[in-house]
Scaffold this active site. Structure first.
Site, PDB file in Angstrom:
ATOM      1  N   GLN A 296       0.827  -1.196   0.000  1.00  0.00           N
ATOM      2  CA  GLN A 296       0.000   0.000   0.000  1.00  0.00           C
ATOM      3  C   GLN A 296       0.863   1.248   0.000  1.00  0.00           C
ATOM      4  OE1 GLN A 296      -2.257  -0.181   3.680  1.00  0.00           O
ATOM      5  NE2 GLN A 296      -0.473  -0.936   4.782  1.00  0.00           N
ATOM      6  N   ASP A 425      -7.993  -3.944  15.736  1.00  0.00           N
ATOM      7  CA  ASP A 425      -7.752  -2.549  15.370  1.00  0.00           C
ATOM      8  C   ASP A 425      -7.623  -2.464  13.853  1.00  0.00           C
ATOM      9  OD1 ASP A 425      -7.139   0.120  15.337  1.00  0.00           O
ATOM     10  OD2 ASP A 425      -5.093  -0.114  16.068  1.00  0.00           O
TER      11      ASP A 425
END
Length: 574
Positions: A296, A425
């Protein structure tokens, strides 16, 4: 008296030698044509995958974007095949122009799509437009090539006069061979073309993720692919089928291809400057760090005297000014109980680990993060390391770089992998590659690594903005054998897009979620108590009364229970 008839032997008539076909040898034409079909098919699939990947990054919801691109492109290919009929009488120049247009549009598609996102705030319509244009041009390729290689028998083949006016197949006269096969073997010709097309698509599909994307990136990869497409398509027509062209057509194609290559080369040279300008338009002028990891794009923004903001693939993951609201609400209710061993799924920024390490009773924290680049940046960037209180330097923290789903499958069978607290998370649930981490099967794996009284905290997206998604997470947890307690956290720095979700910049405004929704879960039928541990540190945003209000606020959005989400039937939509 009748004279006997004397039969004279016939005179041998010398026939003029048959005119030799000026058609190039069969293999001379066969291999260039199949090679170009192979290359063009590979380029076409690269354009397709480029649009899917960039749209998923810019817009989100990868399944929807892939469906839009593929369906629109396949439809457009059919339209292109029909439109190619009008170019059969000028197949050579038509094919050359189609390939030049495809090279230009496909090569620039990623750059234009990114520019629309950066400066206009909307790229969906641009995505559909490029899918249509590229599909139409790809659909016209094979019909035009068929017109070139299977002309009417009255044509003399490449190199003979009058070929440009032949519009029916190139089979050749009796006894001649078509470039890719005999006149009677049209099916074999089609098979050869489509075989080259499919094999080229395979190579392009593998080259995109393993070569182009990691080595060149999305923008440069598309531009280089366009240049290869232009050279292959233009070279075939201008060399192999050059006699099919008039002088004017040859000059036109040469000029068009040179212009396309010049534009692509110029864009390639300027791509770094363009990317920096677009990044400033998206993230503002205070971009401190921008790196592309193997998975990413990671961007850190903020001034020297300001807390940093962390973006992952264009989505705001950590808002430095108020991230404590999110992480305190995520972590501390789950620590109200045994908390010696803690597992964090995601959390590569280190903020959740920071909150956990504030408890003296914590003996070990295991962070399962997919992208090593995020953890590396959280360790080494001074601003991020300060924000996470150097959490990754604590000897109690162990980082595992793995896909959490696959890691948990193995951990569930290892007795030493048992945890008092598990923290999820992760970004908002959606139809993305991370959707499996919000599936019933994943929560079943979490249940296997929890101790008996263990507690599981899940970030489930905004309660007010996406209530159905939030309650789908709740239903999925309950289907996996958990009892849940919903709650939310609200509040943010005025004018700042809060939370780990993408900021909406359409129209020049920034808008974040009004709240973050969480679910606290334990195994069994009795919902857990929502409170803080006796040894909880002093918190800036939480207290017993605040948690009670947060639970009531979340409960007010409850409606009819949605079905749970599973791996084979994900139910997280937009």
């Amino acid at each position: 008296m009748i004279e006997p008839t004397v039969t004279m032997p016939p005179k041998r008539v010398r026939r003029p030698p048959a005119r030799r076909s000026v058609r190039p040898p069969r293999e001379t034409v066969r291999f260039p044509v199949l090679a170009v079909v192979f290359v063009c098919a590979a380029c076409g699939l690269v354009y397709e995958l480029e649009l899917v990947a960039l749209a998923s990054y810019l817009i989100g919801d990868s399944v929807t974007q892939a469906s839009v691109v593929l369906s629109v492109m396949v439809f457009a290919m059919g339209v292109g095949s029909l439109l190619a009929k009008r170019l059969r009488c000028r197949a050579a120049v038509g094919f050359g122009l189609v390939e030049a247009g495809l090279a230009l549009i496909g090569g620039c598609s990623a750059m234009v799509l990114y520019a629309a996102f950066a400066w206009l705030g909307e790229s969906r319509y641009v995505l559909v437009a490029f899918s249509l244009a590229i599909g139409v041009l790809i659909g016209a390729e094979i019909p035009l090539l068929m017109s070139l290689i299977q002309r009417d028998g009255r044509s003399g083949g490449p190199g003979s006069p009058g070929e440009a006016t032949s519009g029916a197949g190139r089979a050749g006269r009796a006894g001649r061979q078509a470039p890719l096969g005999d006149q009677d073997d049209a099916a074999g010709t089609v098979a050869d073309l489509f075989a080259a097309d499919y094999v080229g698509a395979l190579v392009g599909g593998l080259a995109f993720p393993f070569l182009l994307l990691p080595w060149l990136g999305q923008l440069t990869g598309a531009l280089v692919t366009g240049a290869v497409n232009a050279v292959a398509g233009g070279g075939l027509v201008l060399w192999v089928f050059r006699r099919d062209l008039t002088t004017r057509s040859r000059a036109l194609l040469l000029a068009v291809n040179l212009c396309v290559l010049t534009l692509l080369a110029t864009a390639t040279v300027l791509v770094d400057d363009f990317e920096q300008a677009a990044r400033r338009a998206v993230y503002g002028e205070r971009v401190r760090v921008a790196v592309h990891t193997d998975l990413q794009e990671v961007v850190v923004t903020g001034g020297r005297e300001e807390p940093p903001d962390l973006f992952l693939d264009g989505r705001l993951r950590v808002a430095g000014r108020d991230e404590y609201r999110y992480h305190e609400a995520l972590v501390h209710p789950a620590m109200n109980g045994p908390h010696a061993r803690v597992l964090i799924v995601g959390g590569g920024d280190g903020m959740a680990a920071r909150e956990i390490l504030r408890y003296a009773g914590v003996r070990s924290v295991t962070v399962v993060e997919l992208d090593p680049g995020v953890v590396r940046l959280a360790r080494t960037d001074p601003a991020l390391a300060t924000l996470n209180a150097q959490a990754f330097r604590d000897p109690r923290v162990r980082v595992v770089y793995a896909d959490a789903f696959h890691w948990l499958r193995g951990a569930a069978d290892r007795q030493q992998e048992r945890y008092d607290v598990v923290i999820s998370d992760l970004p908002d649930p959606g139809i993305t590659p991370s959707a499996k981490l919000y599936a019933e099967e994943f929560y079943g794996l979490v249940a296997r690594v929890l101790t008996g009284p263990g507690r599981f905290a899940v970030h489930a997206g905004s309660v007010t903005d996406r209530p159905r998604t939030y309650w789908t997470v709740d239903a999925t947890l309950r289907a996996a054998g958990f009892a849940t307690r919903p709650y939310s956290a609200s509040g943010r720095t005025p004018g700042f897009a809060a939370g780990p979700d993408r900021a909406d910049r359409a129209g020049g405004t920034e808008r974040g979620p009004r709240d973050w929704g969480f679910l606290l879960a334990v195994r069994g039928d009795r919902p857990p108590a929502l409170g803080l541990a006796p040894d909880a540190p002093r918190l800036r945003s939480l207290g017993p009364g605040i948690l009670e209000t947060a639970a009531r606020r979340a409960e007010r959005t409850r409606g009819a229970a949605p079905p749970p989400s599973t791996l084979v039937h994900p139910r997280y939509g937009a």
